[in-house]
Design an enzyme around this catalytic site. Structure first.
Site, mmCIF file in Angstrom:
data_model
loop_
_atom_site.group_PDB
_atom_site.id
_atom_site.type_symbol
_atom_site.label_atom_id
_atom_site.label_comp_id
_atom_site.label_asym_id
_atom_site.label_seq_id
_atom_site.Cartn_x
_atom_site.Cartn_y
_atom_site.Cartn_z
ATOM 1 N N SER A 1 33.842 -52.908 -46.584
ATOM 2 C CA SER A 1 33.358 -51.532 -46.437
ATOM 3 C C SER A 1 33.208 -51.113 -44.978
ATOM 4 O O SER A 1 33.159 -49.926 -44.676
ATOM 5 C CB SER A 1 32.026 -51.353 -47.168
ATOM 6 N N LYS B 1 25.844 -50.820 -43.324
ATOM 7 C CA LYS B 1 26.405 -49.475 -43.294
ATOM 8 C C LYS B 1 25.975 -48.776 -41.997
ATOM 9 O O LYS B 1 25.072 -49.237 -41.294
ATOM 10 C CB LYS B 1 25.912 -48.641 -44.490
#
Length: 217
Positions: free
Chosen positions: A132, A169
């Site tokens: 990701s 993230k």
């Protein structure tokens, strides 16, 4: 300890020691409050600050179980005939739901790098799973160096805990809404409404180790 404890402070200290001995990790403020009959976690926080001022404990800011006992330094362990703890940065693998990220069962091994190798200094290395964050140069199997802090700036790469999941993230906040963005167009952003949804920041990324070499983020 630099100064003697009051009776109530001693009760809090004893409960912390018992919890760490029984479970392997320290209690939360809420657990201390329930066990000792405080009206709110704020009362537990006040006692923790008093214990820290007196040198009985060390408090790591920005984490619910961030309590460390100075008696667990290597000298104390050696006096009891225990094996000296490994040196270097702990490498964190799979993180169990609801348990602190630095719990002993999460530590795969230690990397012989000093915390000061990174700026700001790293507290642990997190093994990256998935792709990701590939466009930020953080790939599957990399070790992300993490500095534990409660001071998060918009746009920083963070290690976030969302209920049962720990994820890496990019952090953005607007009002009460936090957006955790991936650096990969195949992954949708995660939106967290702080009024309703739990979110805990375990630290910020300060470097990546790939193939044995450190690279700045």
């Amino acid at each position: 300890m630099s100064r003697s404890l009051t009776a109530r402070q001693q009760n809090v200290y004893d409960f912390i020691v018992k919890t760490m001995n029984d479970l392997g990790y320290p209690p939360t403020r809420a657990e201390i409050s329930r066990a000792l009959g405080f009206k709110s976690p704020n009362a537990a926080e006040e006692h923790l600050r008093a214990l820290e001022r007196k040198g009985a404990i060390k408090v790591i800011r920005g984490t619910s179980r961030g309590i460390r006992l100075p008696i667990q330094e290597p000298e104390a362990a050696n006096e009891e005939g225990l094996e000296e703890p490994a040196q270097g940065l702990p490498i964190i693998g799979e993180v169990a739901a609801g348990s602190p990220i630095l719990a002993a069962e999460h530590i795969d091994r230690y990397c012989p790098l000093p915390p000061e190798y990174f700026t700001p200094r790293a507290d642990y290395l997190l093994r990256v799973r998935g792709l990701s964050m590939k466009d930020a140069g953080i790939l599957e199997g990399d070790l992300l160096a993490v500095h534990r802090t409660e001071r998060i700036r918009d746009g920083q790469i963070v290690v976030a805990r969302l209920e049962d999941e720990v994820t890496v993230k990019r952090f953005h906040r607007q009002g009460h809404v936090v957006t955790l963005e991936a650096e990969n167009p195949d992954f949708a952003p995660i939106e967290v409404d702080l009024r309703h949804d739990p979110l805990e920041i375990e630290g910020i990324g300060v470097g990546v180790i790939r193939g044995g070499s450190g690279q700045a983020l």
